[in-house]
Design a protein around this motif. Structure first.
Motif, PDB file in Angstrom:
ATOM      1  N   ARG A 195      -1.147  -3.448   5.326  1.00  0.00           N
ATOM      2  CA  ARG A 195      -0.929  -2.217   6.075  1.00  0.00           C
ATOM      3  C   ARG A 195       0.072  -1.310   5.385  1.00  0.00           C
ATOM      4  N   ARG A 196      -0.164  -0.017   5.524  1.00  0.00           N
ATOM      5  CA  ARG A 196       0.846   0.955   5.131  1.00  0.00           C
ATOM      6  C   ARG A 196       1.877   1.014   6.252  1.00  0.00           C
ATOM      7  N   LEU A 207       0.809  -1.217   0.000  1.00  0.00           N
ATOM      8  CA  LEU A 207       0.000   0.000   0.000  1.00  0.00           C
ATOM      9  C   LEU A 207       0.844   1.269   0.000  1.00  0.00           C
ATOM     10  N   ASP A 208       2.105   1.175   0.402  1.00  0.00           N
ATOM     11  CA  ASP A 208       2.980   2.346   0.375  1.00  0.00           C
ATOM     12  C   ASP A 208       3.267   2.800  -1.063  1.00  0.00           C
ATOM     13  N   GLU A 209       3.022   1.935  -2.043  1.00  0.00           N
ATOM     14  CA  GLU A 209       3.269   2.296  -3.445  1.00  0.00           C
ATOM     15  C   GLU A 209       2.155   3.163  -4.029  1.00  0.00           C
ATOM     16  N   ILE A 210       1.012   3.226  -3.361  1.00  0.00           N
ATOM     17  CA  ILE A 210      -0.107   4.019  -3.860  1.00  0.00           C
ATOM     18  C   ILE A 210       0.101   5.469  -3.431  1.00  0.00           C
ATOM     19  N   THR A 258     -10.417  -2.180  11.051  1.00  0.00           N
ATOM     20  CA  THR A 258      -9.830  -2.476  12.360  1.00  0.00           C
ATOM     21  C   THR A 258      -8.399  -1.963  12.371  1.00  0.00           C
ATOM     22  N   PHE A 259      -8.155  -0.903  13.129  1.00  0.00           N
ATOM     23  CA  PHE A 259      -6.832  -0.279  13.186  1.00  0.00           C
ATOM     24  C   PHE A 259      -5.804  -1.198  13.842  1.00  0.00           C
ATOM     25  N   ASN A 260      -6.249  -2.010  14.777  1.00  0.00           N
ATOM     26  CA  ASN A 260      -5.315  -2.816  15.570  1.00  0.00           C
ATOM     27  C   ASN A 260      -5.300  -4.293  15.179  1.00  0.00           C
ATOM     28  N   ASN A 261      -5.340  -4.584  13.877  1.00  0.00           N
ATOM     29  CA  ASN A 261      -5.202  -5.978  13.440  1.00  0.00           C
ATOM     30  C   ASN A 261      -3.885  -6.588  13.908  1.00  0.00           C
ATOM     31  N   ASN A 262      -2.884  -5.739  14.092  1.00  0.00           N
ATOM     32  CA  ASN A 262      -1.556  -6.199  14.490  1.00  0.00           C
ATOM     33  C   ASN A 262      -1.035  -5.280  15.583  1.00  0.00           C
ATOM     34  N   LEU A 263      -0.861  -5.821  16.786  1.00  0.00           N
ATOM     35  CA  LEU A 263      -0.427  -5.011  17.931  1.00  0.00           C
ATOM     36  C   LEU A 263       0.906  -4.314  17.689  1.00  0.00           C
ATOM     37  N   GLU A 264       1.867  -5.032  17.138  1.00  0.00           N
ATOM     38  CA  GLU A 264       3.204  -4.448  16.952  1.00  0.00           C
ATOM     39  C   GLU A 264       3.175  -3.290  15.960  1.00  0.00           C
ATOM     40  N   HIS A 265       2.327  -3.379  14.958  1.00  0.00           N
ATOM     41  CA  HIS A 265       2.207  -2.293  13.990  1.00  0.00           C
ATOM     42  C   HIS A 265       1.637  -1.047  14.670  1.00  0.00           C
ATOM     43  N   VAL A 266       0.605  -1.211  15.496  1.00  0.00           N
ATOM     44  CA  VAL A 266       0.017  -0.088  16.223  1.00  0.00           C
ATOM     45  C   VAL A 266       1.063   0.539  17.140  1.00  0.00           C
ATOM     46  N   LYS A 267       1.790  -0.290  17.841  1.00  0.00           N
ATOM     47  CA  LYS A 267       2.805   0.223  18.769  1.00  0.00           C
ATOM     48  C   LYS A 267       3.907   0.976  18.023  1.00  0.00           C
ATOM     49  N   ALA A 268       4.329   0.457  16.894  1.00  0.00           N
ATOM     50  CA  ALA A 268       5.358   1.142  16.097  1.00  0.00           C
ATOM     51  C   ALA A 268       4.841   2.486  15.599  1.00  0.00           C
ATOM     52  N   SER A 324      -4.752   0.959   6.449  1.00  0.00           N
ATOM     53  CA  SER A 324      -4.707  -0.450   6.056  1.00  0.00           C
ATOM     54  C   SER A 324      -5.957  -0.785   5.258  1.00  0.00           C
ATOM     55  N   ARG A 325      -5.932  -1.966   4.681  1.00  0.00           N
ATOM     56  CA  ARG A 325      -7.110  -2.505   3.990  1.00  0.00           C
ATOM     57  C   ARG A 325      -7.325  -3.924   4.472  1.00  0.00           C
ATOM     58  N   GLY A 326      -8.591  -4.266   4.598  1.00  0.00           N
ATOM     59  CA  GLY A 326      -8.929  -5.623   5.028  1.00  0.00           C
ATOM     60  C   GLY A 326      -9.043  -5.724   6.536  1.00  0.00           C
ATOM     61  N   CYS A 327      -9.615  -6.812   6.957  1.00  0.00           N
ATOM     62  CA  CYS A 327      -9.791  -7.078   8.385  1.00  0.00           C
ATOM     63  C   CYS A 327      -9.784  -8.587   8.582  1.00  0.00           C
TER      64      CYS A 327
END
Length: 171
Positions: A93-94, A30-33, A121-131, A64-67
């Motif tokens: 995720r971006r 998604l960073d390429e968009i 869902t913003f928090n699909n991945n805890l480590e991504h949210v924390k970063a 992000s996209r998807g859940c």
């Protein structure tokens, strides 16, 4: 009819593809968009409307996209249930850097008071949210924000970091 995501399909249509059905692969990185052209979609009108109705200048963005969940009260989950599969693909995720770059640009350009994440869902991945939260805090970027979260994917550290990164609301 476009089957799949619209970015590549739009380019095909602009380049003359006139097939009745255009099938496109999901965008994996998604960073390429490029960021949305908010002037083209007249984002200022929406921001002005939120200011008039809510007393704050607000807009949204996608990180992000998807859940990974199938909640029946959510459009993303209901679509998966209706069609019997995850039609939006895996969660993508971006990077925190890309998200923060867009946030800072729109915050300044539109003189925002608040930014909403439109992710299912913003928090699909805890480590991504924390970063994301650590990077936002390290940049000293004070913008307040809010996001949809799922109660199954939380821990105390995530909430503490979200608070430190000026998250004002969760839904």
């Amino acid at each position: 009819v476009v089957v799949g995501e619209g970015e590549k399909a739009m380019l095909e249509i602009a380049h003359g593809n006139r097939e009745k059905i255009i099938r496109c692969e999901l965008v994996k990185n998604l960073d390429e968009i490029p960021f949305p052209d908010r002037d083209l979609i007249k984002n200022e009108r929406t921001v002005a409307l939120t200011e008039r109705n809510d007393g704050e200048r607000i807009t949204s963005l996608l990180g992000s996209r998807g859940c990974s969940f199938n909640c029946i009260m959510c459009a993303d989950g209901a679509t998966k249930i209706l069609w019997g599969r995850n039609v939006s693909g895996a969660v993508r995720r971006r990077s925190p850097r890309s998200i923060l770059q867009e946030m800072m640009e729109i915050y300044k350009k539109y003189r925002l008071d608040f930014i909403k994440f439109a992710d299912p869902t913003f928090n699909n991945n805890l480590e991504h949210v924390k970063a994301f939260c650590r990077n936002k805090k390290d940049l000293g970027f004070e913008a307040e924000w809010g996001a949809n979260i799922h109660a199954k994917v939380v821990d105390r550290e995530m909430f503490e970091l979200m608070k430190q990164a000026n998250c004002r609301e969760i839904w």
